[in-house]
Enzyme design. Sequence first.
Site, mmCIF file in Angstrom:
data_model
loop_
_atom_site.group_PDB
_atom_site.id
_atom_site.type_symbol
_atom_site.label_atom_id
_atom_site.label_comp_id
_atom_site.label_asym_id
_atom_site.label_seq_id
_atom_site.Cartn_x
_atom_site.Cartn_y
_atom_site.Cartn_z
ATOM 1 N N ASP A 13 -14.442 -65.591 5.833
ATOM 2 C CA ASP A 13 -14.245 -64.139 5.631
ATOM 3 C C ASP A 13 -15.463 -63.318 6.036
ATOM 4 O OD1 ASP A 13 -11.786 -64.822 4.372
ATOM 5 O OD2 ASP A 13 -12.868 -65.158 2.498
ATOM 6 N N LYS A 16 -15.295 -62.602 11.316
ATOM 7 C CA LYS A 16 -15.168 -63.201 12.657
ATOM 8 C C LYS A 16 -14.148 -62.448 13.501
ATOM 9 C CE LYS A 16 -14.159 -67.042 10.581
ATOM 10 N NZ LYS A 16 -14.581 -66.716 9.222
ATOM 11 N N GLY A 40 -7.474 -66.141 7.510
ATOM 12 C CA GLY A 40 -6.900 -64.857 7.915
ATOM 13 C C GLY A 40 -7.981 -63.933 8.415
ATOM 14 N N HIS A 41 -7.723 -63.321 9.555
ATOM 15 C CA HIS A 41 -8.678 -62.352 10.089
ATOM 16 C C HIS A 41 -8.080 -60.959 9.949
ATOM 17 C CE1 HIS A 41 -10.910 -65.520 11.847
ATOM 18 N NE2 HIS A 41 -10.162 -65.705 12.904
ATOM 19 N N GLN A 223 -12.600 -69.882 8.904
ATOM 20 C CA GLN A 223 -13.384 -70.265 7.708
ATOM 21 C C GLN A 223 -14.888 -70.325 8.002
ATOM 22 O OE1 GLN A 223 -10.640 -73.218 7.924
ATOM 23 N NE2 GLN A 223 -9.432 -72.578 6.203
HETATM 24 P P1 GDP Z 1 -12.749 -63.232 9.041
HETATM 25 O O1 GDP Z 1 -11.721 -64.218 8.617
HETATM 26 O O2 GDP Z 1 -14.097 -63.863 9.185
HETATM 27 O O3 GDP Z 1 -12.338 -62.474 10.248
HETATM 28 O O4 GDP Z 1 -12.907 -62.184 7.885
HETATM 29 P P2 GDP Z 1 -11.794 -61.356 7.083
HETATM 30 O O5 GDP Z 1 -10.897 -60.684 7.995
HETATM 31 O O6 GDP Z 1 -11.191 -62.198 6.029
HETATM 32 O O7 GDP Z 1 -12.713 -60.340 6.320
HETATM 33 C C1 GDP Z 1 -13.565 -59.551 6.973
HETATM 34 C C2 GDP Z 1 -13.278 -58.136 6.542
HETATM 35 O O8 GDP Z 1 -14.451 -57.402 6.730
HETATM 36 C C3 GDP Z 1 -12.223 -57.428 7.330
HETATM 37 O O9 GDP Z 1 -11.454 -56.638 6.475
HETATM 38 C C4 GDP Z 1 -13.010 -56.581 8.316
HETATM 39 O O10 GDP Z 1 -12.330 -55.400 8.696
HETATM 40 C C5 GDP Z 1 -14.204 -56.250 7.495
HETATM 41 N N1 GDP Z 1 -15.447 -55.998 8.203
HETATM 42 C C6 GDP Z 1 -15.976 -56.674 9.256
HETATM 43 N N2 GDP Z 1 -17.184 -56.186 9.555
HETATM 44 C C7 GDP Z 1 -17.438 -55.187 8.660
HETATM 45 C C8 GDP Z 1 -18.545 -54.328 8.420
HETATM 46 O O11 GDP Z 1 -19.562 -54.372 9.092
HETATM 47 N N3 GDP Z 1 -18.409 -53.444 7.400
HETATM 48 C C9 GDP Z 1 -17.319 -53.371 6.612
HETATM 49 N N4 GDP Z 1 -17.280 -52.486 5.638
HETATM 50 N N5 GDP Z 1 -16.275 -54.177 6.795
HETATM 51 C C10 GDP Z 1 -16.333 -55.073 7.799
#
Ligand code: GDP
Length: 427
Positions: A13, A16, A40-41, A223
């Site tokens: 999370d 990515k 989930g992204h 992950q």
């Molecule tokens: P992933 O699985 O690594 O892609 O991560 P997730 O999607 O589960 O969670 C990342 C969350 O962080 C998402 O809701 C993104 O929109 C949000 N996000 C990513 N970069 C930033 C940031 O720099 N600031 C904020 N506030 N949210 C971010």
Amino acid sequence: MPVLAIVGGQWGDEGKGKVVDQLSETADYVVRFSGGDNAGHTVINHLGEFKLHLVPAGIFSSHVVCVIGNGVVINPAVLKSEIEGLNKSGVDTSRLVISNRAHLVMPYHLLQDELEERSRAGKALGTTKRGIGPAFADKTNRLGIRACDLLDKAALGERLAMALENKNTLFTGVYGVAPMSYDQIYTEYCAYADFLAPFIQDTVVLLEHALTNKKRVIMEGAQGALLDPDFGTYPYGTSSSPLTAGGSLGAGIAPNRIDSALGIFKVYCTRVGNGAMPTELMDDIGDTIRDIAHEYGTTTGRPRRIGWFDAVAARYSCFINGLTSVALTRLDVLDTIPALKICTAYELDGARVGYFPASVADLEKCRPIYEELPGWNTPITHVRKFGDLPIEAQRYVRRIEELMGCDVGMACCGPAREQVIQMKQIF
Ligand code: GDP
């Protein structure tokens, strides 16, 4: 630099999806290489807000070929509804390719996941109950059904009969639940086969051709390193390797073809599920960060556990992933936090240690040793140049960089694609 691996540096999370979406603009291929729909992204861009579980985050760049690699386990029901959902939002999925070697998540994997978690009682792993662990176990156990089997319905029937006999013995004999119906599963999966067949290809052939022609490839991880089956907080982890090395196997791109590896880290820590987390915050600051950042899982909606940035774990992650640079996300989340802590070492049984212990029992005993830095107490969501950040934010980023021993190439200050501070050429 034609091949870049993008991997989670912490417990997942990290953001990515956002980074892959952004860097995809200059890529030709994006290959997701591990996990299943337990990951989930979230991607927010000019087309809207999307929650992806299986489709690579490069899908929003109209020229990019998106590959679901052999290292991913695919629940066809989830993938079908994800493709349909994207199409409904106007996203073209005709460039999606599924590796014929990818394994499938079957209905009995979901039931097995549920029953196994229940039987662990107080020692539950906190899985997402999406059948991912059992699907990977069957892969290793040579009981899996793969995407190529969907292209041959007779083979599908044979593989299913063999697997289901094994599972029904387990369900009725060990768990005392009713057996699952072969006919129902076979009919359901024949329908998925018809839907997914046009996407299924030999992706080794595809990617060999791409690399021969010097195409730019992003390997997209799911992950994070601290959930790796070998190097994570075993057994509280995931079933496929989220590391750069896992990318090699899960995409079919040999290690010597990978030019660079970008690790994604939040500027604090989060974790979903059970298992040790040395810097976990059980106080108001943790609750504040969770609220500001909406730290609830994309796939499960579960509240994420929050902690200070753990530089011991981060340095470990840099090493086992062979990171060449780091992207820090969510710097903006700390805008209103008056004082920030970074864990620089652990205290374990009275001794100061600078490594990440193998045993969860030891990790649970580790007390974080913190360094405190002042916060910046001003919004930074509009900042696009590192030098325009408040000096406290610059110092916080540079200190993390120093402790990790790896260059920070970008810092994100908001969820949108453009909310990025580029510090070095990454791809
Ligand atoms: P992933 O699985 O690594 O892609 O991560 P997730 O999607 O589960 O969670 C990342 C969350 O962080 C998402 O809701 C993104 O929109 C949000 N996000 C990513 N970069 C930033 C940031 O720099 N600031 C904020 N506030 N949210 C971010």
